[in-house]
Design an enzyme around this catalytic site. Structure first.
Site, PDB file in Angstrom:
ATOM      1  N   ASN A   9     -24.558 -21.234  -5.222  1.00 21.60           N
ATOM      2  CA  ASN A   9     -23.736 -22.237  -4.548  1.00 21.60           C
ATOM      3  C   ASN A   9     -24.404 -22.537  -3.209  1.00 21.60           C
ATOM      4  O   ASN A   9     -24.299 -21.741  -2.277  1.00 21.60           O
ATOM      5  CB  ASN A   9     -22.312 -21.679  -4.347  1.00 21.60           C
ATOM      6  CG  ASN A   9     -21.436 -22.633  -3.542  1.00 21.60           C
ATOM      7  OD1 ASN A   9     -21.830 -23.763  -3.248  1.00 21.60           O
ATOM      8  ND2 ASN A   9     -20.242 -22.171  -3.187  1.00 21.60           N
ATOM      9  N   LYS A  11     -23.713 -24.659  -1.081  1.00 19.44           N
ATOM     10  CA  LYS A  11     -22.782 -25.144  -0.049  1.00 19.44           C
ATOM     11  C   LYS A  11     -23.389 -26.372   0.635  1.00 19.44           C
ATOM     12  O   LYS A  11     -24.101 -27.139  -0.008  1.00 19.44           O
ATOM     13  CB  LYS A  11     -22.412 -24.012   0.914  1.00 19.44           C
ATOM     14  CG  LYS A  11     -21.895 -22.782   0.145  1.00 19.44           C
ATOM     15  CD  LYS A  11     -21.230 -21.749   0.995  1.00 19.44           C
ATOM     16  CE  LYS A  11     -20.761 -20.598   0.112  1.00 19.44           C
ATOM     17  NZ  LYS A  11     -20.041 -19.560   0.852  1.00 19.44           N
ATOM     18  N   HIS A  96     -13.055 -23.178  -4.784  1.00 15.32           N
ATOM     19  CA  HIS A  96     -13.751 -22.269  -3.870  1.00 15.32           C
ATOM     20  C   HIS A  96     -12.855 -21.995  -2.662  1.00 15.32           C
ATOM     21  O   HIS A  96     -12.141 -22.888  -2.202  1.00 15.32           O
ATOM     22  CB  HIS A  96     -15.090 -22.883  -3.429  1.00 15.32           C
ATOM     23  CG  HIS A  96     -15.937 -21.876  -2.706  1.00 15.32           C
ATOM     24  ND1 HIS A  96     -15.739 -21.568  -1.383  1.00 15.32           N
ATOM     25  CD2 HIS A  96     -16.948 -21.086  -3.141  1.00 15.32           C
ATOM     26  CE1 HIS A  96     -16.610 -20.624  -1.037  1.00 15.32           C
ATOM     27  NE2 HIS A  96     -17.348 -20.319  -2.077  1.00 15.32           N
ATOM     28  N   GLU A  98     -13.426 -21.847   0.361  1.00 10.27           N
ATOM     29  CA  GLU A  98     -13.631 -22.767   1.497  1.00 10.27           C
ATOM     30  C   GLU A  98     -12.859 -24.066   1.278  1.00 10.27           C
ATOM     31  O   GLU A  98     -12.339 -24.662   2.216  1.00 10.27           O
ATOM     32  CB  GLU A  98     -15.136 -23.008   1.699  1.00 10.27           C
ATOM     33  CG  GLU A  98     -15.802 -21.772   2.314  1.00 10.27           C
ATOM     34  CD  GLU A  98     -17.253 -21.567   1.946  1.00 10.27           C
ATOM     35  OE1 GLU A  98     -17.918 -22.511   1.470  1.00 10.27           O
ATOM     36  OE2 GLU A  98     -17.734 -20.424   2.122  1.00 10.27           O
ATOM     37  N   GLU A 168     -14.105 -13.971  -5.829  1.00  9.91           N
ATOM     38  CA  GLU A 168     -14.766 -13.981  -4.526  1.00  9.91           C
ATOM     39  C   GLU A 168     -13.767 -13.566  -3.451  1.00  9.91           C
ATOM     40  O   GLU A 168     -13.001 -14.396  -2.949  1.00  9.91           O
ATOM     41  CB  GLU A 168     -15.281 -15.387  -4.198  1.00  9.91           C
ATOM     42  CG  GLU A 168     -16.309 -15.915  -5.182  1.00  9.91           C
ATOM     43  CD  GLU A 168     -17.221 -16.955  -4.538  1.00  9.91           C
ATOM     44  OE1 GLU A 168     -18.433 -16.737  -4.574  1.00  9.91           O
ATOM     45  OE2 GLU A 168     -16.722 -17.959  -3.994  1.00  9.91           O
ATOM     46  N   GLY A 174     -19.971 -14.649   3.105  1.00 11.94           N
ATOM     47  CA  GLY A 174     -20.758 -14.990   4.286  1.00 11.94           C
ATOM     48  C   GLY A 174     -20.631 -13.995   5.423  1.00 11.94           C
ATOM     49  O   GLY A 174     -21.030 -14.268   6.555  1.00 11.94           O
ATOM     50  N   SER A 213     -21.352 -12.170  -0.392  1.00  7.68           N
ATOM     51  CA  SER A 213     -22.468 -11.401   0.169  1.00  7.68           C
ATOM     52  C   SER A 213     -23.262 -10.630  -0.882  1.00  7.68           C
ATOM     53  O   SER A 213     -23.777  -9.545  -0.624  1.00  7.68           O
ATOM     54  CB  SER A 213     -21.975 -10.448   1.271  1.00  7.68           C
ATOM     55  OG  SER A 213     -21.397 -11.193   2.329  1.00  7.68           O
TER      56      SER A 213
HETATM   57  P1  13P Z   1     -22.245 -15.670   0.298  1.00  7.16           P
HETATM   58  O1  13P Z   1     -23.086 -15.159  -0.837  1.00  7.16           O
HETATM   59  O2  13P Z   1     -23.023 -16.415   1.323  1.00  7.16           O
HETATM   60  O3  13P Z   1     -21.359 -14.599   0.862  1.00  7.16           O
HETATM   61  O4  13P Z   1     -21.262 -16.778  -0.346  1.00  7.16           O
HETATM   62  C1  13P Z   1     -20.560 -16.466  -1.479  1.00  7.16           C
HETATM   63  C2  13P Z   1     -19.903 -17.700  -1.972  1.00  7.16           C
HETATM   64  O5  13P Z   1     -18.991 -18.211  -1.351  1.00  7.16           O
HETATM   65  C3  13P Z   1     -20.416 -18.303  -3.202  1.00  7.16           C
HETATM   66  O6  13P Z   1     -19.573 -19.296  -3.665  1.00  7.16           O
END
Ligand code: 13P
Length: 251
Positions: A9, A11, A96, A98, A168, A174, A213
């Site tokens: 992803n 982002k 997601h 976010e 997640e 992150g 992560s």
């Molecule tokens: P990170 O791997 O940067 O923690 O992000 C995970 C994520 O949100 C994947 O959708």
């Protein structure tokens, strides 16, 4: 056996140049990943760039990070399922954390997106997970169950036959804080048991990815767990080397 899936992803990261070089890096190392399925989810505008860079190769799938619930029309700024299919996508991430936290998507919105994704011919990657506060107050299972149940209420359990779930934990995204393999496995097992109570075959077949992560160093210990079928990778998917290392760990 469930075929492992490693999904990147990206982002809101990248540009034309970085997309071309990242796709090249992944395609160069792809042959060594003999078993795991590999998926990349660039920002909308870079999907055609990634498709061009893939140059007809179908051993790396393309996906999007979101979609709109409408097919077409006066929805300024939005992108529909049919546009994503037209651009070469097979998958789309829905729900997601976010999108839930920053853009206020409700469980119902996510369920509607799951439905239109499938109706449009895309396989949804449904993201679920608890916040730190929810974990600390012992609500992890209730939150994850509520998020999944909202989708089942809209589409029915049988539609989980063509879907992926990504667990997640919000506090692990992150932050560099990964769930331990045991913590993640506990939630993955819970999700599979919840689905098994409704349809054993679907529960057995469904791929449940871990995200938060995940990196080259911890991927193997996570993916080794019985109910962890791959990863949804953020930061570590932006470099071919770390992304490929995770693909190898899943292989
Ligand atoms: P990170 O791997 O940067 O923690 O992000 C995970 C994520 O949100 C994947 O959708």
């Amino acid at each position: 056996m469930r075929r492992p899936l490693v999904a990147g992803n990206w982002k809101m990261n990248g540009d034309t140049e970085s997309t071309i070089s990242l796709v090249k890096g992944i395609t160069d190392g792809r042959a060594e990943v003999t078993n795991a399925e590999v998926l990349i989810c660039p920002p909308y505008i870079l999907i055609p760039r990634a498709a061009d860079a893939l140059n007809g190769r179908d051993d790396i799938s393309l996906g999007a990070q979101d979609l709109d619930i409408n097919q077409n029309g006066a929805f300024t700024g939005q992108i529909s399922a049919s546009m994503l299919v037209d651009a070469g996508c097979k998958y789309v991430i829905v729900g997601h954390s976010e999108r839930r936290a920053i853009y206020g998507e409700s469980d119902q919105d996510v369920a509607d997106k799951f439905k239109v994704a499938q109706q449009g011919g895309l396989t949804p990657v449904l993201c679920v997970g608890e916040t730190l506060e929810e974990r600390e107050s012992g609500e992890t299972e209730a939150v994850v169950a509520r998020q999944i149940q909202a989708v089942i209420d809209v589409v029915g359990i049988n539609q989980l036959d063509d879907a992926v779930i990504a667990y997640e934990p919000v506090w692990a995204i992150g932050t560099g804080k990964t769930a331990t393999p045991e913590m993640a496995q506990e939630v993955h097992r819970f999700i599979r048991a919840m689905l098994a109570a409704l349809n054993g075959d679907i529960a057995e077949k469904l791929r449940i990815l871990y995200g938060g992560s995940m990196n080259a160093g911890n991927a193997e210990s996570l993916i080794r767990m019985t109910d962890i079928d791959g990863g949804l990778i953020g930061g570590a998917s932006l470099q071919a080397e770390s992304f490929l290392a995770i693909c190898m760990a899943a292989n």
